[in-house]
Write an enzyme that holds these catalytic residues in place. Sequence first.
Site, PDB file in Angstrom:
ATOM      1  CE  LYS A 101      -1.504  58.778  39.429  1.00  0.00           C
ATOM      2  NZ  LYS A 101      -2.329  59.621  38.521  1.00  0.00           N
ATOM      3  CB  SER A 124      -5.397  62.588  38.069  1.00  0.00           C
ATOM      4  OG  SER A 124      -6.496  61.815  37.708  1.00  0.00           O
ATOM      5  CB  SER A 170      -5.479  58.903  39.565  1.00  0.00           C
ATOM      6  OG  SER A 170      -4.761  59.647  38.587  1.00  0.00           O
TER       7      SER A 170
END
Length: 468
Positions: free
Chosen positions: A80, A179, A155
Amino acid sequence: MSADIVFSDATRLAELIRTRQVSPVEVVQAHLDRIAAVDPKVNAIVTIAEGALSAAKEAEAAIMAGRELGPLHGVPFTAKDSIDTAGVMTQRGSPIFKGRVPDTDATSVARMKKAGGILLAKTNLPEFSYWIESDNLLSGRSNNPWDLDRTPGGSSGGESAAIAAGMSPLGLGTDLAISIRGPAAQTGIVSLKATHGRVPMTGIWPRAPRRFWHVGPMARSIRDLALAFSQLAGPDGLDAFATSAVPFDAGVGTVPDRKLKVGWMVGPGFGPIDTEVAATVKAAAEALKNEGHHVEEVHIPALERDFALDVFNKLHVMEMKPAFREATAGHEDQMYTMAKTMLSLPDTSMEDYIAAEQAAERLRDGYATYFRDYDVLLTPVLPVPAHKHGITELVVNGETVDLTYLQGATVPLNVTGLPGLSMRFGTSREGMPINVQLVGRWQAETTILHAAAVLEGVSTVRGRHPSI
């Protein structure tokens, strides 16, 4: 062979590489080709790591020279874009950090590399990792490979979409309230949010409120979660929350030498839950029962007294806002929707903040009481399968709730620090994945990984991939 490579799990790829059936160069190139073919539709990838092919060639040379190999030797992984990667841009989903290149790897990335993993790419996220859809001004919106009109979550939505679409076999995501587990549920992959502090957050932003943030693995098989977690877990001497010396070894650990005691619940305490999701949780419970485990429906009174999402909101906003103000000072014109929204929220009063702290303690005590008698708690991950882009409300069983209610069953584990695993066990009428969440007592990741492996072994949806 390329199609077999991109939908093989990391454990299988490591075995093929170690036995010289495929080369690391072949594996990395297959994934780069897959990215080129499908990412224009999905938009999961933010940056390709320029050194990936060079690292693959070095990995191949190490094999030919007979050197000692790590458990992930030659296997590509993604991370990420809030997780620092030395020499590779980490832009945090914001024009404010456009072109930012860290000098050092986050601890989690460094440990993946030490195990032999090759950084392939960085994946998309919402601005500052703060929303449940992955969209921002810098790199745009990620789409769900099962249905491009739907979200892959947030996320860690870019990460979940990349793995589901065969662009990566294994990745790193972060989790503040949903997330890692939510995006996995929306794309039908697996993920693990370990006990708070088991994996250091060093080199990841934002760190506030760090007592709720986690970093963990996302993958396509339970054995990959176990393998990755075995490399990630443990203190690094830098993150003061990462102090647990409890060992973890993939495949070995603290699984009880008896059948598990499992409780399952779909509420109350999570908000409304879709009937298909509830049915999937019940089906997973029945599957564990059929395998000889002791399974029964339960409820946790603490979740009914204190709605964990409300507790979380009263605590984390006050702790997050100073970091956001500092990051955006002088760059207000480059802020996207969520940063503006978060900074506009009213401060929590001291009275409400203290009340929320006490509620958080009651939630921890409530789970502690539950885990005196049970090994595993089985719940939904999300109240609904992956939803359409851009919505602000959910209608669940005729009840309209704010979109933040997606976090109703996941955020209790951030407030309490308990470990939770997300895995697919069903499919909606519209063909979307439905995941279940397995929760264990603190430090008992091995137990929930074991229970998940049992479910994976009897699952009728294992190995399904989007046809994008």
